[in-house]
Design a protein around this motif. Structure first.
Motif, short mmCIF file in Angstrom:
data_model
loop_
_atom_site.label_atom_id
_atom_site.label_comp_id
_atom_site.label_asym_id
_atom_site.label_seq_id
_atom_site.Cartn_x
_atom_site.Cartn_y
_atom_site.Cartn_z
N TYR A 120 0.84 -1.20 0.00
CA TYR A 120 0.00 0.00 0.00
C TYR A 120 0.87 1.25 0.00
O TYR A 120 0.59 2.23 -0.71
CB TYR A 120 -0.92 0.02 1.23
N GLU A 121 1.92 1.22 0.79
CA GLU A 121 2.82 2.38 0.86
C GLU A 121 3.56 2.57 -0.46
O GLU A 121 3.88 3.70 -0.83
CB GLU A 121 3.81 2.20 2.01
N VAL A 122 3.86 1.46 -1.16
CA VAL A 122 4.55 1.58 -2.46
C VAL A 122 3.69 2.39 -3.42
O VAL A 122 4.20 3.20 -4.21
CB VAL A 122 4.84 0.17 -3.04
N LEU A 123 2.36 2.22 -3.34
CA LEU A 123 1.45 2.97 -4.21
C LEU A 123 1.01 4.29 -3.56
O LEU A 123 0.11 4.96 -4.06
CB LEU A 123 0.21 2.14 -4.54
N ARG A 169 -2.11 4.35 -11.64
CA ARG A 169 -1.96 5.16 -12.84
C ARG A 169 -1.27 6.48 -12.51
O ARG A 169 -0.40 6.94 -13.25
CB ARG A 169 -3.34 5.43 -13.47
N THR A 170 -1.65 7.07 -11.42
CA THR A 170 -1.03 8.34 -11.03
C THR A 170 0.46 8.16 -10.74
O THR A 170 1.30 8.94 -11.22
CB THR A 170 -1.73 8.91 -9.78
N GLN A 171 0.81 7.14 -9.98
CA GLN A 171 2.20 6.91 -9.61
C GLN A 171 3.04 6.47 -10.81
O GLN A 171 4.22 6.85 -10.91
CB GLN A 171 2.28 5.86 -8.50
N SER A 172 2.45 5.70 -11.72
CA SER A 172 3.23 5.23 -12.88
C SER A 172 3.59 6.39 -13.79
O SER A 172 4.68 6.39 -14.39
CB SER A 172 2.44 4.15 -13.66
N ARG A 173 2.70 7.36 -13.92
CA ARG A 173 3.03 8.53 -14.74
C ARG A 173 4.15 9.34 -14.10
O ARG A 173 5.04 9.84 -14.79
CB ARG A 173 1.79 9.41 -14.93
N GLN A 174 4.10 9.46 -12.79
CA GLN A 174 5.10 10.28 -12.10
C GLN A 174 6.45 9.56 -11.97
O GLN A 174 7.50 10.21 -12.01
CB GLN A 174 4.58 10.65 -10.70
N ARG A 175 6.42 8.24 -11.84
CA ARG A 175 7.65 7.51 -11.52
C ARG A 175 8.19 6.67 -12.70
O ARG A 175 9.07 5.83 -12.52
CB ARG A 175 7.38 6.60 -10.31
N THR A 231 14.28 2.63 -12.64
CA THR A 231 13.75 1.40 -13.23
C THR A 231 13.32 0.41 -12.15
O THR A 231 12.22 -0.17 -12.21
CB THR A 231 14.79 0.75 -14.15
N ALA A 232 14.18 0.21 -11.15
CA ALA A 232 13.86 -0.73 -10.07
C ALA A 232 12.64 -0.24 -9.29
O ALA A 232 11.78 -1.05 -8.89
CB ALA A 232 15.05 -0.88 -9.15
N ASP A 233 12.54 1.04 -9.11
CA ASP A 233 11.39 1.59 -8.37
C ASP A 233 10.10 1.37 -9.16
O ASP A 233 9.07 1.01 -8.59
CB ASP A 233 11.62 3.09 -8.12
N SER A 260 4.97 -1.73 -10.09
CA SER A 260 4.15 -2.65 -10.89
C SER A 260 3.89 -3.94 -10.13
O SER A 260 2.77 -4.48 -10.15
CB SER A 260 4.86 -2.97 -12.22
N SER A 261 4.90 -4.45 -9.41
CA SER A 261 4.75 -5.69 -8.65
C SER A 261 3.72 -5.52 -7.53
O SER A 261 2.87 -6.39 -7.29
CB SER A 261 6.10 -6.12 -8.09
#
Length: 297
Positions: free
Chosen positions: A14-17, A38-44, A56-58, A63-64
């Motif tokens: 949960y904290e990862v997202l 979706r919000t975090q993937s655009r930013q990160r 990349t690792a982050d 995604s995981s």
């Protein structure tokens, strides 16, 4: 963000997202989780962070975590694991509190033992109440003793006043046996305080002389205070040597002889009435003031 070196079991997905964890995270819907992803993937996304070597690792971790939370079964297992962590942390915290309290109680008992006091709080409270009760009882006893002493003193003072004739209002006893009334006919030579003192000194010490202000020329009067009652008695016994002065005691006492008989004319010339009372009171006040000065000195 979670550190890349953390083990899988230590990661809070949960904290990862960037979502709330715990009970709040378990209550989130799939739609809320997808929106956060979706919000975090655009930013990160790594393309947005070309200078970050961990980008990349982050993003892979993001995604995981998203895939795990989308899987209902895996998410339930993860929520149960988080719940177990929280309960273990709570037990550890409670145990720590108990341990600290036990240590504190032990230290308190050691300090109480060193000071000779009971370590039990209830025993301390009982001892304090007992001490307060003893203090109150002691104060009551002191009050009762003082009250009894005051009552006894008042009784003794009253008895003494009845037997001895009492004292003046200021507490200074005045001996009237030393005071003489002196009067003379207005036709005789005028008597001053100095002259009266010279006449009465042959009988003993003269403490004071007060001459009454004359309202008429028919007679004069004064108060002569001798040093002792014996001197006053001697002056009365030899009053004939003071002629034309009339001498009489202010107060008849057991040691003084009866007042010599006088003619109607001589009685009329004696000090009498309100004027003499004022004069006598003035003398008494002066005697009392002198006595007070002696006591204060």
């Amino acid at each position: 963000m979670a550190a890349m070196g953390q083990e899988e079991d230590d990661i809070d997905h949960y904290e990862v997202l960037c979502l709330p964890s715990g009970e709040e995270g378990a209550a989130l819907t799939i739609e809320q989780i997808e929106k956060a992803y979706r919000t975090q993937s655009r930013q990160r996304h790594p393309d947005k962070r070309p200078d970050d070597p961990n980008a990349t690792a982050d993003f892979q971790r993001l995604s995981s975590s998203y895939k795990l939370l989308r899987d209902e079964s895996l998410r339930r297992q993860f929520d149960a694991r988080l719940r177990g962590r929280r309960e273990a942390a709570a037990r550890a915290a409670a145990s720590g509190v108990k341990r600290r309290k036990a240590v504190s109680d032990l230290e308190e008992r050691e300090r109480a033992a060193a000071a000779g006091q009971p370590a039990n709080p209830e025993e301390l409270a009982k001892r304090e109440m007992k001490q307060k009760a003893a203090d109150i009882e002691r104060e009551l006893e002191q009050f009762r003793t003082a009250k009894q002493a005051a009552a006894a003193g008042a009784t003794a003072s009253s008895a003494y006043g009845d037997k001895k004739g009492g004292a003046s209002q200021d507490g200074v006893k005045t001996d009237k046996g030393k005071i003489l009334k002196v009067s003379w006919d207005g036709s005789a030579d005028s008597y001053t305080a100095a002259k009266l003192e010279e006449l009465f000194q042959k009988f003993g010490k003269v403490e004071d002389i007060v001459i009454k202000t004359r309202k008429s020329r028919s007679k004069g009067s004064a108060i002569v205070v001798m040093g002792t009652k014996e001197a006053a008695l001697l002056a009365i016994q030899n009053h004939f040597s003071l002629f034309p002065l009339n001498v009489a005691p202010v107060q008849e006492s057991g040691g003084l002889p009866a007042r010599p008989s006088q003619t109607h004319e001589s009685r009329a010339s004696n000090i009498d009435g309100t004027g003499f009372s004022d004069l006598e009171a003035s003398v008494f006040r002066k005697l009392q003031e002198a006595q007070k000065r002696k006591q204060c000195g």
